[in-house]
Every structure is written in structure tokens, then in C-alpha cells.
Design a protein around this motif. Sequence first.
Motif, PDB file in Angstrom:
ATOM      1  N   THR A   1      20.540   1.927   2.714  1.00 47.47           N
ATOM      2  CA  THR A   1      19.234   1.874   3.359  1.00 47.47           C
ATOM      3  C   THR A   1      18.818   0.427   3.586  1.00 47.47           C
ATOM      4  N   PRO A   2      18.486   0.054   4.822  1.00 46.53           N
ATOM      5  CA  PRO A   2      18.095  -1.338   5.099  1.00 46.53           C
ATOM      6  C   PRO A   2      16.670  -1.632   4.637  1.00 46.53           C
ATOM      7  N   TYR A   3      16.296  -2.885   4.755  1.00 43.77           N
ATOM      8  CA  TYR A   3      14.962  -3.323   4.356  1.00 43.77           C
ATOM      9  C   TYR A   3      13.908  -2.531   5.127  1.00 43.77           C
ATOM     10  N   PRO A   4      12.996  -1.827   4.423  1.00 44.66           N
ATOM     11  CA  PRO A   4      12.037  -0.946   5.105  1.00 44.66           C
ATOM     12  C   PRO A   4      10.826  -1.713   5.638  1.00 44.66           C
ATOM     13  N   THR A   5      10.949  -2.252   6.822  1.00 44.81           N
ATOM     14  CA  THR A   5       9.878  -3.075   7.406  1.00 44.81           C
ATOM     15  C   THR A   5       8.600  -2.269   7.642  1.00 44.81           C
ATOM     16  N   ARG A   6       8.712  -0.940   7.690  1.00 40.92           N
ATOM     17  CA  ARG A   6       7.514  -0.129   7.947  1.00 40.92           C
ATOM     18  C   ARG A   6       6.513  -0.216   6.803  1.00 40.92           C
ATOM     19  N   TYR A   7       6.948  -0.708   5.639  1.00 43.15           N
ATOM     20  CA  TYR A   7       6.036  -0.831   4.507  1.00 43.15           C
ATOM     21  C   TYR A   7       5.411  -2.225   4.408  1.00 43.15           C
ATOM     22  N   VAL A   8       5.624  -3.084   5.378  1.00 52.65           N
ATOM     23  CA  VAL A   8       5.014  -4.412   5.382  1.00 52.65           C
ATOM     24  C   VAL A   8       3.575  -4.272   5.904  1.00 52.65           C
ATOM     25  N   ILE A   9       2.603  -4.653   5.055  1.00 51.88           N
ATOM     26  CA  ILE A   9       1.193  -4.405   5.379  1.00 51.88           C
ATOM     27  C   ILE A   9       0.374  -5.687   5.153  1.00 51.88           C
ATOM     28  N   PRO A  10      -0.259  -6.239   6.184  1.00 53.22           N
ATOM     29  CA  PRO A  10      -1.208  -7.349   5.971  1.00 53.22           C
ATOM     30  C   PRO A  10      -2.466  -6.826   5.285  1.00 53.22           C
ATOM     31  N   TRP A  11      -3.050  -7.629   4.414  1.00 51.90           N
ATOM     32  CA  TRP A  11      -4.234  -7.193   3.670  1.00 51.90           C
ATOM     33  C   TRP A  11      -5.047  -8.428   3.320  1.00 51.90           C
ATOM     34  N   MET A  12      -6.287  -8.222   2.899  1.00 51.13           N
ATOM     35  CA  MET A  12      -7.154  -9.360   2.613  1.00 51.13           C
ATOM     36  C   MET A  12      -7.908  -9.120   1.309  1.00 51.13           C
ATOM     37  N   LEU A  13      -7.952 -10.156   0.461  1.00 53.11           N
ATOM     38  CA  LEU A  13      -8.726 -10.088  -0.767  1.00 53.11           C
ATOM     39  C   LEU A  13     -10.211 -10.233  -0.447  1.00 53.11           C
ATOM     40  N   PRO A  14     -11.076  -9.843  -1.378  1.00 55.38           N
ATOM     41  CA  PRO A  14     -12.517  -9.954  -1.131  1.00 55.38           C
ATOM     42  C   PRO A  14     -12.979 -11.369  -0.766  1.00 55.38           C
ATOM     43  N   ASP A  15     -12.258 -12.401  -1.257  1.00 55.97           N
ATOM     44  CA  ASP A  15     -12.661 -13.773  -0.944  1.00 55.97           C
ATOM     45  C   ASP A  15     -12.077 -14.282   0.369  1.00 55.97           C
ATOM     46  N   GLY A  16     -11.422 -13.396   1.124  1.00 55.55           N
ATOM     47  CA  GLY A  16     -10.876 -13.780   2.421  1.00 55.55           C
ATOM     48  C   GLY A  16      -9.432 -14.254   2.386  1.00 55.55           C
ATOM     49  N   THR A  17      -8.825 -14.338   1.202  1.00 52.39           N
ATOM     50  CA  THR A  17      -7.425 -14.757   1.104  1.00 52.39           C
ATOM     51  C   THR A  17      -6.524 -13.694   1.726  1.00 52.39           C
ATOM     52  N   GLU A  18      -5.674 -14.128   2.653  1.00 49.51           N
ATOM     53  CA  GLU A  18      -4.768 -13.182   3.305  1.00 49.51           C
ATOM     54  C   GLU A  18      -3.527 -12.964   2.441  1.00 49.51           C
ATOM     55  N   VAL A  19      -3.185 -11.692   2.277  1.00 51.09           N
ATOM     56  CA  VAL A  19      -2.066 -11.292   1.429  1.00 51.09           C
ATOM     57  C   VAL A  19      -1.150 -10.391   2.245  1.00 51.09           C
ATOM     58  N   LEU A  20       0.131 -10.503   1.991  1.00 54.29           N
ATOM     59  CA  LEU A  20       1.105  -9.613   2.625  1.00 54.29           C
ATOM     60  C   LEU A  20       1.676  -8.691   1.557  1.00 54.29           C
ATOM     61  N   LEU A  21       1.492  -7.401   1.742  1.00 54.63           N
ATOM     62  CA  LEU A  21       2.120  -6.409   0.869  1.00 54.63           C
ATOM     63  C   LEU A  21       3.418  -5.998   1.537  1.00 54.63           C
ATOM     64  N   ARG A  22       4.532  -6.127   0.829  1.00 56.69           N
ATOM     65  CA  ARG A  22       5.835  -5.857   1.445  1.00 56.69           C
ATOM     66  C   ARG A  22       6.843  -5.457   0.373  1.00 56.69           C
ATOM     67  N   PRO A  23       7.900  -4.754   0.772  1.00 51.93           N
ATOM     68  CA  PRO A  23       8.977  -4.457  -0.182  1.00 51.93           C
ATOM     69  C   PRO A  23       9.651  -5.742  -0.665  1.00 51.93           C
ATOM     70  N   VAL A  24      10.075  -5.708  -1.904  1.00 51.59           N
ATOM     71  CA  VAL A  24      10.778  -6.859  -2.469  1.00 51.59           C
ATOM     72  C   VAL A  24      12.155  -7.001  -1.841  1.00 51.59           C
ATOM     73  N   LYS A  25      12.711  -8.221  -1.859  1.00 50.24           N
ATOM     74  CA  LYS A  25      14.063  -8.502  -1.372  1.00 50.24           C
ATOM     75  C   LYS A  25      14.824  -9.239  -2.467  1.00 50.24           C
TER      76      LYS A  25
END
Length: 897
Positions: free
Chosen positions: A721-745
Amino acid sequence: MIKGSLKRMLNPQTIALIGVTEKEDTPGRTLLENLCSWSKDLRKIFMVNPNRKTVLGYECYPEISAVPEHVDLSIIVTPAPTVPEIVEECGKVDTEGIIVISAGFREIGEEGRKLETQIKTIRDRYGMRIIGPNCLGVIRPHVALNASILKVLPKAGNTAFISQSGALGGAVFDWAMLAHAGFSIFASLGSMVDVDYGDLVDFLSSDANTRSIVFYMEEGIGNAKKFISAVKGFARYKPIIAVKPGRFLETPKPSLSHAGGMVLSDQVYDAAFRRMSIVRVKEIADLFNVVRVLQSKHLPRGLGLGIVTNAIGVGVMATDALIEMGGQLASISEEGFKNLSAVLPSYWNKTNPVDVFSDAEIERYLHVIQVLLQETEVDGILIIYTLQKTPQPKELATAITDLAKMSSKPIIAAWIGGKEAQEGREIFFENHIPTYETPEDAVKAYLCLYDYRRSLEFQYETPADLPVDQGPSKNNLKAFIRRVFREGRMVLNEEESNRFLATYGIPTVQSEISRDVGDAISIAKYIGYPVALKIMSPDIIYRMDVGGVVTGINSEDELRKEFEQLMERTKKYAPKARIVGISVQKMIEKIDYEIFLGAKKDKDFGSVIVLGIGGLGVQIFKEFSIGLPPLNQALARRLMEETEVYKMIQGYGRKPPADLRQLEQIIVSFSNLIVDFPEIAEMDINPLAISNGKASALSARIIIDKDSLDYASPYSHLVITPYPTRYVIPWMLPDGTEVLLRPVKPEDEPLVKEMLTSLSEKTLKERFFQVIKSITHEMLIKLCNIDYNREMTIVAEIMAEIRENSPRKIIGIIGLMIDSDFKSGEFGVIIHDHYQGKGIGYKLIDVLIGIAQEKGLEEFYGIVLAENRKMLRICQKLGFTAEPFEDDLCKITLALK
């Protein structure tokens, strides 16, 4: 639909024997005797035969539905035509699993295949598990189950032996018992209409009695994706050994590409086994020798072997075998020689092998072994004993066993001789120290240990994070393939194939297709001389065979002449070939090396990648390695290292070495291309030319797989199974910090280590239930190098580009491990101290619940410290229920169905 439990089927409380008989030497009678002699006091056994009231005093039921209790395991030994109906009856009463011993299925031809198809259909309807048909059955000594037609009493041990073949599998099993092999399970799989190798590896992964698995494979492996996934988890900690005959039965088939024509199925099996760290042996006699050695507690870190012998001639024989097989004698330091001289006669040989002489007592042996164990260059020790007046083989073996238990380096013994030497070998057998009757076998075993360790290290080597585009825009290329197919074409010409290479960042040489000589002259003026001319035809596989390539054209006059002659040669040698045009390509004037890079679809393992010598050498030498996509940087390097090409491109003669990092990027990009396009049946890049260190593709060809255009899954052509890019999700903390939720590599290992080593003891204890003093590579492997098919780890990464001069940083990790029944999964989450209380834990658990539901799990659970109130409150909000687990732990559970 799977409803039956393999676990209950293979450790049944109730068994129905369908087709039981009193007739001597029949499968029904043998099974009756085996079951009753092993199991009658542990489980209930029901006899089923409509033609009898009793069998040997046991009550007989007319059919499975008449059995008064739920049946965990039904065993069928009736004639083949009756089997589908009986399987149907078993399904109606919710039998957990069935073993079909009966023969007369696909091995007899079309009628037998139809019966198997009926059984599969019934199995799909009811969901019970089925082993067979045409198998010998299953034996599990540790749980006193002999559901087989083998009249044997195997010793309980730690080796699982799984065979598809009946007759030969049984013979190997019988031979193995003579070799003192003990078993956790013997399973004969037969036709594998349901349960296959992958299913049993999954089952054995949670079996504490199984320390290794042996496969005897005569045909395929069943579901290759399931097999690869199951084996990857097992082989990380315990060895798997395989014998697969038929290495030379297959012959190359005509193909439109080099990759398609030269890669054989058995070679792909070799590559798959290497990728999964399965040790493949060529001879049955090697099977259990290898098992014995791989169950050794310690693996050598290098090739250097120290040899101790009481007969120098035999030591020389061991040395010859070691050098011939690619090993090496360990060097001994001056201090080591000094310590050895203190106990050896003054005339000793002062070299390795160390001759302790025929009069050596136990103390001399032990002192020499202890000295060698302390030597830095000694990675393992082979002790050779031949019968002399002293010491006794049994007493010496006992003394060495005590020493070996304290050693961190492997110790292997060769006790040469008959009955007396056998007493010493028995001591080693009982204490799991590899021992052999010849020095050659002992050397082979040592090198097998070393190769196994290297294989594990390669498999879990941390790859560099290459700057490769993981997801280039490919929609236009997908549409292009469908347009080509509608035109009735299956082969893309060079210019069309180059579009794919360019999209994935693989360097190409400028070229254009000309329709006539005037076109060619215009193109040559535009791209500049010198140029090369290449005939373009979907009917010509190898252009050199028809004189279809001309290089080194430096002028217009020369081009006119060569263009006409090229057309004439083509018409002469391939008169029926359709000519699309002639490609005019900018010449690379000085090519240092030529590499071949290609791909093809294998019948069992799907798309595979091939790398080897390029140019004309691809047909002449056929020297190549095979990899299973997807590939990362470490796997790309290994693909190169497994060929002679690798030595050449590091600098041959006065030629400059190739840029290995660029080649790794090209191979990984090519792998991504193959991953993204199940429509590609075969593909060649030949040659990938290297000039002054840099590589460019001079020629490419793509063959379309028309059957893939209707694939339901985009990755149905892959077994990993290749890297599941469909689980890569941009998200933001309450203080505005941008976070990327993604599968580990695997490439994330340095970032994960940085996070874990900066956590407080309290946070580490909450996740791992203990304070972790050292974050090891082995621990990080479990977190980063995962199987996306049956595991998932999501990391929360602060996006580095959002803040200037800020390095990449992981601040949260959540992992899901799916249980072997694929019905439930355990999760664990950890958030960096500085980012707790910001909603990251809630978000990660919520994301993972969605993934668990997508994977069809029925239950999602975790183990939490009872004092971890924050985590318990988060899970309560998400709908989990909590209950005491053990000591100071709680189990939190969420029902997904």
C-alpha cells in the motif's frame, strides 16, 4: 464477508468429523484415531455419517445440523462431488471453520475446478473459514490437536511449517521430525479456496509458541497483498524461511518491452522475499538447518568469523567454504594473540582458524573461545570438534552451552562424528545452539545469519527525505491514455512516453518526431547538431535489430543521407511495420554509463520495477535487480546496490562517477509514476544515459494495460500500500498556528526522535506506561516504518514555511494497530508538552476514528493510565466507554458498528 474465526477453528472446543468410517487406512479412520487419541479429553468430537449409527463405539449423527452443539471445526472427508452440499450445511449452522481433506478438485481438471468455484461461492455467502480442499489437515501439538491424516506424533516446538503440497509437504514434515525439529503448527493448505499463507501468518503473529515459520511453496501464495502485509509484521521480529521449487521451469515470453520480456515470475518472488526479509533456501535439506540457526538469540554484526578447531585440516576446510561463500576470517589483534599464546602450545599456528590441538581439554577450548569473543573484529565463532581421546563430546558441548548463553555474539558448532558426537549435538539442540555435522553446513548457517541481519537492516534503514513531487498533476495523462486506447493503440511512442517522464521530473533529452526529411532538417536546426535519428513504430520492439537508430549526425547533408537510408533499412528488415515517423533527438556526445530502468506487471505481485545494465547490454547480459513499488530513497539505493551496475557507476576507469542522489531521485520518481498509473502494463527507459555524472532518459516506451482501465481501486496493481495522501489534512490551532495532519513516513524518523526526546517523563509515562530512558532506532521503526494496510500513524506537524527560519517540527502522534482478526484496533496518542490543551489530541483521535471506520473495524479501543484524566475526558466527549483493565490502567472502547 468473514464471520468465522480462524482462532476458534484452530483451537476448537467442538469438532465434527464428517465422513468418518471404521475402514482401516482411510482418511476418515485415521482422523478418528488422531482426534480421539489427542483431543477426546480436551474437546467434544461429534461423528457424522448418514449411513451409520455408531463408529467404533462413538455415536454417529446423520448430518451436521443434527449435532446438538455449535461446531467450531468441521472436517470433511467425503467424495469430492458431495463436498459443496456439506459446506452449505456447515454454513447454515454457523460453523466457524472447515478443513476439506477430500481430493478430486482442480488437480483433476475442469470438473474439479467447478466444484471449487461452488465452494468459494458458498463460503462468500456464509463467511466461514475453509482450509483445503485436497489437503493433509492441521496439527497443533501445543493445544493437542491433530486434525490431519498424518500418522505422526510431532514434538511440540517453536517452528510453524506451512505447505501447500500434500504429499511432499507430508514427506518434508516426516523428515523434519527425524532432524529433531519441534513444531507449533503443521498446516497443509491444499487448493487454498480461502485460507492461504497470509491468513496463517496473521494467525501465528499472536501465537506465543511460534518463533519462526517455514514455507514449502509449490504454487502461488494466494492473496499477495495480504501475504506481504502479514509477513512484514511477523518478519520484523521472527524469521521466515521459504523453499519454492521451479526456479528454472519458466521461459521468457515475447513482449513489447525489455522489462516484460526478461523478468520471470520466480525472479519477482526472489525480490519480494528479499523486500520482506524472508530467507529463501534452495534445498529441502537446508530448511530446518536455517530454522535452527535463525532461532539463535544473536545475529552477527559483520562477516568476520573466528574458527576454533582441534583438527587444523577441518579448520582449513571451513575456511575454504567461508571464502567461497563470500565470508571472511576475522582478524585477531596483537593483544588477542598474546592472550591465546598464554594457554596454547608454543608451536601453535598464530592465525585464524585457531588450532587448539587434539589434546585440548575443556579449559583450553573455553579460554580460546573467551579470548575470541572479546575481539572487536570477531563477529561470531564456529567451534569444530572431531573425536579425539579428550575431551568427551557431551561434556564439552555442555561447557560451551553455558558460555554461549552469556555471549552477545553467535556461537555455532560443528560436531563431526557418529554416535558419540551425536550426544554432543543433542546438548546443543536442546539449548537452541545451531550445530551441524559438517563444517561446510556450519559456515553456510553463519552466513545465513549475517544475510538475515543485513536484510532486516536494509528493510528498516531510515531513508533520506528526497525533494520528489509525491503527487504531480496527472489528470491530463489519465485522459490521454484513454484517448490512445480509443484509437486502438496499446503502445505510446517516444514523444508521448516522454510526457510522463517530464511530469514526474525525470530528465529527458530534447527530441521531436519528424514526418519527412524536411521536418527532420528543421528540427535539427532548432535543437542543434549533433543529433540522432530513431525510427518510430509500434511494431518494432528493438530498433537496433532493424538498424533503426543512427547517431552522431553533424550536418544537414549527413542528415538527408542517413534519413533515407534509415527508412530503407526499416522497410527491408521490417516490411510490415507501421512507421509513425522518425524522432530527431539532441545527441549527448559523451555517454559514460548506460542504465536500464523499466517496469512490468507480474501475475502474483502486480507492478514491479527493474534496474540493470542499459543500452545493448540489456539484451546481452540481462543483469538486473527487481523492486516492489513504492520505493523510497533507501529502497532505491538498495535496488542499485543489488546489481553490477552499482560498482560501475561509482567510477570506472577514468570516467567520473554518477550522481547517486540524482539517480535515487529518478528511481523514486519513476516508482511514483508506476504507483499512480495502473494503466501501465510495461515500461522501458533505455538507456538512462549518464554523462559527466548526470542522468537523462534517451528513450522511453509505455505499453498500456487495457484491462486496467476498469479497475475499481487506483492501487489494485500494487501489493504494498502506497503513502495514503488522502489522509493529509491542513488544520489550524486556536492561536492561528497552521498544522498539517498527515500519515507518518519512514523519512520522519529524525523528527519523531526529536519530539520524543524532548518530552517530559510524565508525558512519556502516560503514553508508554514507563519512563523511556533511550529512544532507539528499533522503537522508531515501529512508529515510522508502518504498513498502511493494517496500521496507521498520523502526525501533527507545524508547517515550517509558515514561520521564517523555523525547522520542521512534529508536535503530536497517534497510532492505530489493527488486530489480527481485522475487527478491532488499538490506538495510542501522545502530544508534546508545549502543545497540550490546544485540542490536538481530540482532533487526532477524531481523525483516526474516521480511518478505523473506513477500514471496516467494529471496535476502536485504547489503554490509558487511570490517572490520565485529561485523556479520559477527551475520550468521554468522543463517546468512549471506560472500564478497569489491570493494575492502574483503564480500557476505553468505542463501538464503530
